[in-house]
Design an enzyme around this catalytic site. Structure first.
Site, PDB file in Angstrom:
ATOM      1  CG  HIS A  60      -1.954   1.089   1.193  1.00  0.00           C
ATOM      2  ND1 HIS A  60      -3.304   0.819   1.081  1.00  0.00           N
ATOM      3  CD2 HIS A  60      -1.857   2.436   1.250  1.00  0.00           C
ATOM      4  CE1 HIS A  60      -3.985   1.952   1.082  1.00  0.00           C
ATOM      5  NE2 HIS A  60      -3.124   2.950   1.173  1.00  0.00           N
ATOM      6  CD  GLN A 155      -7.425  10.970  -1.490  1.00  0.00           C
ATOM      7  OE1 GLN A 155      -6.257  10.639  -1.511  1.00  0.00           O
ATOM      8  NE2 GLN A 155      -8.213  10.724  -0.451  1.00  0.00           N
ATOM      9  CD  GLU A 216      -6.602   6.716   6.002  1.00  0.00           C
ATOM     10  OE1 GLU A 216      -5.439   7.052   6.283  1.00  0.00           O
ATOM     11  OE2 GLU A 216      -7.047   6.717   4.837  1.00  0.00           O
ATOM     12  CG  ASP A 312      -0.860   5.457   3.546  1.00  0.00           C
ATOM     13  OD1 ASP A 312      -1.363   5.324   2.413  1.00  0.00           O
ATOM     14  OD2 ASP A 312      -1.399   6.145   4.438  1.00  0.00           O
TER      15      ASP A 312
END
Length: 430
Positions: A60, A155, A216, A312
């Site tokens: 990721h 996103q 998240e 990330d």
């Protein structure tokens, strides 16, 4: 045409085995593994007793956003939400070459650190799909050196973003490997559920994997991971589906957590925790005590769920640090998830190697076994524990039978009062 000569990697050890070994490489694939000194072929690398491991795997990262920290401004609050706002501003200035240059440089860092398999999320909430087209170009450029998977990542949402479903469909048609989603960012819970349904439909119709940014957020009511797991089980996607981040787990009560373990284990999905970025991003709205804001790593592993660690972000609006090191991720993950038992530390190493490989669905394209692609990393360490504790840089990185990177040993020379000068390598005195 003459066949390429057989090569040999000498004097290495494998995790869990004490003896030194030679590993033969024939035509870019692993051949025999034999006792040290018995391997045949031209010398490819001398491991000098170091640990040979399958390459590190990055499950990721966002390569399209890397190396943009401070552009056009810094994330002053350090929150996830301001990070998204800063990136939305930076996104307006993207060019294909800008993305190619930054992503390629960070892939060089990954390769130097022994990471040869990377899954990168790419923002597709852009009508021009500039970043996606650039990352498809990067994927082709590095093919045969680094295995790069691309995730179509919405996103700014699917249902809540104008033409979101159409953009995701276009991304699938462009040739991504994985379909993404971000249900907790959608306007309503109903939109979040619908966004997952759309993502699953596109993934199944195009024969793709699925990897959603999921929960998240520091909100105990954000529970989209149960929706994702149920869709994966009932629709047959199972271990081809992944829930990334899942930081709301840090806020779930015990009763729901127990129920969730059963749901996730039964579904077969993967989880990816990103400890470095999420320790910084989560809990920003808390006083004290502050939530850790992480996947329930230890508990999910115990329940039989496959969990991996990811980086990330590398120097972007969400995380301004990082050198693309999987061992650094493992170290922070151990501290964050309290994986300090010796078996747990070994498991953390697996979370950046073979557990992460399961997330990418690499199958027999990964691992040190006869007939598989000859890609590995040699670490100047006796064990995974030793490699993580001392944060050792690879002495050799080998990709498909070719030596890709070397790091010479550079011990620290110490002159201690009353003693002759000596090297310090941070190992325990024998």
């Amino acid at each position: 045409m003459r066949s390429p000569p057989v090569k040999v990697i000498r004097n290495v050890r494998l995790a869990g085995r004490d003896e030194l070994l030679d590993i033969e490489v024939d035509g870019g694939r692993f051949g025999r593994t034999v006792p040290a000194g018995q391997g045949a072929g031209d010398l490819l690398a001398d491991g000098a007793g170091g640990l040979a491991s399958p390459p590190f795997v990055e499950p990721h990262v966002h390569l399209d956003t890397t190396l943009t920290a401070g552009e056009p401004r810094w994330n002053a609050s350090g929150s996830l939400w301001e990070g998204i706002a800063v990136w939305s501003e930076r996104k307006r200035t993207l060019t294909g070459q800008d993305v190619v240059d930054r992503a390629t440089e960070v892939l060089r860092w990954y390769a130097a650190n022994g990471v040869l398999h990377v899954r990168s999320h790419v923002d597709v909430t852009d009508p021009g799909l500039v970043a996606l087209d650039a990352m498809i170009e990067v994927r082709e450029r590095v093919r045969g050196v680094v295995d790069l998977q691309l995730v179509a990542f919405p996103q700014e949402g699917i249902v809540s973003f104008e033409d979101g479903p159409e953009l995701l469909e276009k991304a699938a048609e462009r040739g991504v490997d994985v379909v993404g989603a971000i249900p907790h960012f959608e306007d309503t819970r109903e939109d979040g559920v619908r966004s997952l349904e759309i993502a699953f439909d596109i993934a199944q119709r195009h024969g793709l994997l699925l990897d959603a940014h999921c929960d998240e957020i520091d909100d105990e009511q954000s529970r989209f991971v149960e929706v994702l797991a149920t869709l994966a089980r009932r629709g047959g996607l199972r271990d081809r589906a992944t829930a990334s981040h899942t930081t709301a787990m840090g806020s779930y009560n015990g009763a729901y957590s127990y129920k969730l373990q059963r749901i996730l284990a039964r579904s077969g999905i993967n989880l990816v925790s990103n400890p470095m970025a999420n320790l910084c991003l989560q809990g920003r709205f808390d006083g004290y005590p502050k939530r850790r804001g992480l996947t329930q790593v230890k508990e999910m592993l115990a329940a039989g769920v496959n969990v991996a660690f990811g980086h990330d972000d590398v120097m972007d609006p969400w995380y301004p640090l990082g050198t693309a090191s999987s061992l650094q991720v493992a170290l922070v993950g151990i501290a964050a998830a309290q994986l300090t038992g010796t078996a747990e530390i070994d498991e953390a190493f697996r979370m950046v190697t073979d557990r992460a490989a399961r997330v990418l669905h690499l199958g027999d394209r990964y691992g040190i076994a006869e007939g598989r692609p000859a890609s590995l990393v040699v670490l100047p360490a006796e064990s995974p524990y030793d490699a993580i504790r001392r944060q050792t840089r690879p002495t050799h990185v080998i990709s498909h039978g070719h030596l890709l990177a070397e790091t010479p040993a550079t011990p620290t020379r110490l002159t201690w009062p009353g003693e002759p000068a000596r090297d310090v390598d941070f190992t325990r005195p024998s």
